[in-house]
Design a protein around this motif. Structure first.
Motif, mmCIF file in Angstrom:
data_model
loop_
_atom_site.group_PDB
_atom_site.id
_atom_site.type_symbol
_atom_site.label_atom_id
_atom_site.label_comp_id
_atom_site.label_asym_id
_atom_site.label_seq_id
_atom_site.Cartn_x
_atom_site.Cartn_y
_atom_site.Cartn_z
ATOM 1 N N THR A 163 7.515 21.024 -11.314
ATOM 2 C CA THR A 163 7.691 20.843 -12.514
ATOM 3 C C THR A 163 9.108 21.242 -13.063
ATOM 4 O OG1 THR A 163 5.528 20.549 -12.999
ATOM 5 C CG2 THR A 163 6.737 20.858 -14.705
ATOM 6 N N THR A 164 9.325 22.520 -12.674
ATOM 7 C CA THR A 164 10.566 23.049 -13.272
ATOM 8 C C THR A 164 11.696 22.407 -12.720
ATOM 9 O OG1 THR A 164 9.796 25.437 -13.249
ATOM 10 C CG2 THR A 164 12.065 25.079 -13.066
ATOM 11 N N SER A 165 11.578 22.006 -11.208
ATOM 12 C CA SER A 165 12.910 21.192 -10.697
ATOM 13 C C SER A 165 12.747 19.757 -11.511
ATOM 14 C CB SER A 165 12.627 20.822 -9.243
ATOM 15 O OG SER A 165 13.414 20.177 -8.806
ATOM 16 N N ALA A 166 12.055 19.399 -11.778
ATOM 17 C CA ALA A 166 11.851 17.854 -12.529
ATOM 18 C C ALA A 166 12.433 18.093 -13.988
ATOM 19 C CB ALA A 166 10.288 17.344 -12.774
ATOM 20 N N THR A 167 11.949 19.133 -14.558
ATOM 21 C CA THR A 167 12.634 19.522 -15.717
ATOM 22 C C THR A 167 13.931 19.855 -16.212
ATOM 23 O OG1 THR A 167 10.512 20.523 -16.443
ATOM 24 C CG2 THR A 167 12.310 20.992 -17.996
ATOM 25 N N MET A 168 14.631 20.470 -14.985
ATOM 26 C CA MET A 168 15.975 20.737 -14.985
ATOM 27 C C MET A 168 16.668 19.349 -14.578
ATOM 28 S SD MET A 168 16.427 23.850 -15.908
ATOM 29 C CE MET A 168 15.173 24.981 -16.374
ATOM 30 N N SER A 169 16.168 18.570 -13.885
ATOM 31 C CA SER A 169 16.658 17.223 -13.663
ATOM 32 C C SER A 169 16.727 16.471 -15.008
ATOM 33 C CB SER A 169 15.825 16.380 -12.471
ATOM 34 O OG SER A 169 15.817 16.957 -11.448
ATOM 35 N N TYR A 170 15.619 16.372 -15.548
ATOM 36 C CA TYR A 170 15.632 15.576 -17.078
ATOM 37 C C TYR A 170 16.774 16.266 -17.630
ATOM 38 C CZ TYR A 170 14.729 14.524 -21.677
ATOM 39 O OH TYR A 170 14.830 14.342 -22.955
ATOM 40 N N GLU A 171 16.720 17.548 -17.982
ATOM 41 C CA GLU A 171 17.620 18.319 -18.878
ATOM 42 C C GLU A 171 19.066 17.893 -18.670
ATOM 43 O OE1 GLU A 171 17.212 20.552 -21.736
ATOM 44 O OE2 GLU A 171 15.238 19.392 -21.708
ATOM 45 N N SER A 172 19.443 18.157 -17.237
ATOM 46 C CA SER A 172 20.649 17.782 -16.675
ATOM 47 C C SER A 172 21.279 16.382 -17.158
ATOM 48 C CB SER A 172 21.119 18.131 -15.176
ATOM 49 O OG SER A 172 20.647 19.417 -15.183
ATOM 50 N N ALA A 173 20.435 15.433 -16.957
ATOM 51 C CA ALA A 173 20.735 13.734 -17.084
ATOM 52 C C ALA A 173 20.502 13.731 -18.452
ATOM 53 C CB ALA A 173 19.450 13.051 -16.642
ATOM 54 N N ALA A 174 19.971 14.615 -19.605
ATOM 55 C CA ALA A 174 20.146 14.279 -20.844
ATOM 56 C C ALA A 174 21.385 14.845 -21.492
ATOM 57 C CB ALA A 174 18.980 15.093 -21.661
ATOM 58 N N ASP A 175 22.089 15.939 -20.937
ATOM 59 C CA ASP A 175 23.473 16.482 -21.319
ATOM 60 C C ASP A 175 24.173 15.482 -20.654
ATOM 61 O OD1 ASP A 175 21.987 18.692 -22.221
ATOM 62 O OD2 ASP A 175 22.515 19.981 -20.487
ATOM 63 N N GLU A 176 24.134 14.993 -19.439
ATOM 64 C CA GLU A 176 25.175 14.006 -19.128
ATOM 65 C C GLU A 176 25.240 12.762 -19.976
ATOM 66 O OE1 GLU A 176 27.146 14.060 -16.450
ATOM 67 O OE2 GLU A 176 26.660 15.748 -15.144
ATOM 68 N N SER A 177 24.073 12.183 -20.312
ATOM 69 C CA SER A 177 24.086 11.057 -21.034
ATOM 70 C C SER A 177 24.640 11.452 -22.422
ATOM 71 C CB SER A 177 22.419 10.716 -21.406
ATOM 72 O OG SER A 177 22.028 10.356 -20.054
ATOM 73 N N VAL A 178 24.445 12.519 -22.998
ATOM 74 C CA VAL A 178 24.774 12.868 -24.365
ATOM 75 C C VAL A 178 26.476 12.917 -24.198
ATOM 76 C CG1 VAL A 178 24.904 14.639 -26.031
ATOM 77 C CG2 VAL A 178 22.846 13.688 -25.445
#
Length: 408
Positions: A148-163
């Motif tokens: 879950t931590t790995s998935a969360t960091m994946s989402y957070e990094s993707a969100a940063d990149e998108s923004v």
């Protein structure tokens, strides 16, 4: 009392709630708009590209210098009071900055005002990572935490990149259709509304159970300087160096072809690919460890920078950027995951802001240095700077491997 099985325990999406992710995503936008928005308004109002570049750097320096202290304050007193205060201050500083830029004030005062904008920037991305990691550690079964931590960091990094792809685009649209000050005004409004909402969201009360009653951490501050954690900071600093060098060198490359304004569009090839691949990291098998991922994806990053340095056409540059997207997104996710795993007890917000500041410092430093090299020596030498930055990421990955013996 009935024992809840791991399979039936609630997901992170249910624990945090869908509105949380929407609010946290939009709350990142103001910072993504600030650096480019500040550059745009200064160049337009003061007719000085050099002052504009220095002003953007001042925002980055303010964020890097003060950011970790905001993280430490959030660890000590909770995220809610810290975020509410900085949201109000940052909205005010953005308004003050716009007034200073359009006034007869000196360039030094413009730089000082820009520094205060960066210093009061709400650390939404690091705070979100820290908040979600705390929920995972405190409210999810142990056997589900790593994935879950790995998935969360994946989402957070993707969100940063998108923004950071959408933010500059939004700045360009507003500056073109309304006025150069419009992006700054919108960033101020979004900060008040959405950073305020992020601060007041129920998850803002999440505090690690490891904290003492008075908010003190059970771990000493000296644990933040352990070699195993500092090597992650060095690695993410290298990623920041890469971001700054790549965008600046790409701008020089396109300027040679009379299309400097298209550099951002071409850069988006890497940003979109990076965001998609960052999300994919969550599905990698557990036996492909974080240490191995760092070396593997940093290696792809290094290969991409070699293609970048030797690109002789826009097509070749596009291919190089596509390869770089494969390497940089997963590398960033891996580094944040390692940072979360190695955070001293009760200091996750501090660690996340340290990592975020590492990216900002690296980006600002490399952009300034690469720009100077491009102006004095040309595009060719400037295109070698991303290669040097990738070398830092790979070297830190090797050092990380040496500091953490293989466990069988």
């Amino acid at each position: 009392m009935t024992q809840t099985s791991p399979s039936s325990s609630p997901s992170l999406l249910r624990l945090a709630g869908l509105p949380y992710f929407l609010i946290a995503f939009i709350a990142r936008l103001p910072f993504a708009m600030m650096v480019v928005g500040v550059l745009t308004v200064v160049v337009t109002a003061r007719d000085s590209l050099s002052l504009g570049g220095l002003t953007s750097a001042a925002v980055g320096v303010g964020t890097a210098v003060v950011g970790p202290f905001l993280g430490a304050a959030a660890d000590r007193y909770g995220q809610r009071p810290v975020l509410v205060i900085v949201a109000v201050l940052n909205a005010l500083m953005l308004a003050v900055f716009a007034v200073v830029v359009y006034s007869p004030a000196s360039g030094a005062l413009v730089l000082l005002s820009a520094f205060t904008v960066g210093a009061t920037a709400p650390q939404v991305a690091p705070m979100s990572r820290s908040r979600l990691v705390t929920i995972i550690d405190e409210r999810m079964p142990r056997e589900r935490r790593a994935r879950t931590t790995s998935a969360t960091m994946s989402y957070e990094s993707a969100a940063d990149e998108s923004v950071f792809v959408f933010g500059p685009f939004l700045v360009g649209v507003l500056a073109s259709l309304i006025a150069p000050w419009a992006p700054i005004a919108l960033a101020s409004l979004l900060t008040l509304i959405f950073v305020g909402a992020f601060a007041l969201h129920p998850t803002g009360r999440e505090v690690s159970a490891s904290r003492a009653a008075d908010g003190a951490a059970p771990s000493a501050a000296s644990e933040l300087f352990r070699p195993s954690l500092l090597v992650v900071v060095v690695g993410i600093f290298g990623v920041g160096l890469f971001f700054g060098a790549a965008l600046t060198a790409l701008t020089s490359f396109m300027d040679d072809r009379g299309a400097a304004e298209q550099a951002g569009l071409l850069y988006g090839v890497m940003g979109i690919g990076s965001a998609v691949l960052a999300l994919g990291v969550a599905w990698l098998p557990a036996r492909f460890t974080l240490h191995m991922r760092w070396l593997a994806f940093a290696g792809i990053l290094l290969a991409g920078t070699i293609l970048l340095a030797t690109a002789g056409s826009v097509t070749g540059m596009t291919i190089a950027l596509a390869v770089l997207g494969v390497g940089v997104g997963p590398t960033l996710v891996t580094l944040y995951s390692l940072g979360a795993a190695r955070s001293p007890l009760g200091r996750s917000a501090t660690v996340m802001t340290m990592l975020g500041s590492g990216v900002v410092v690296g980006q600002a430093a490399a952009a300034a240095l690469t720009g100077e090299i491009a102006e004095r020596a040309g595009t060719g030498p400037a295109l070698l700077m991303p290669l040097a930055a990738a070398g830092v990421v790979v070297a830190a990955g090797v050092m990380n491997r040496l500091l953490t013996p293989v466990r069988r």
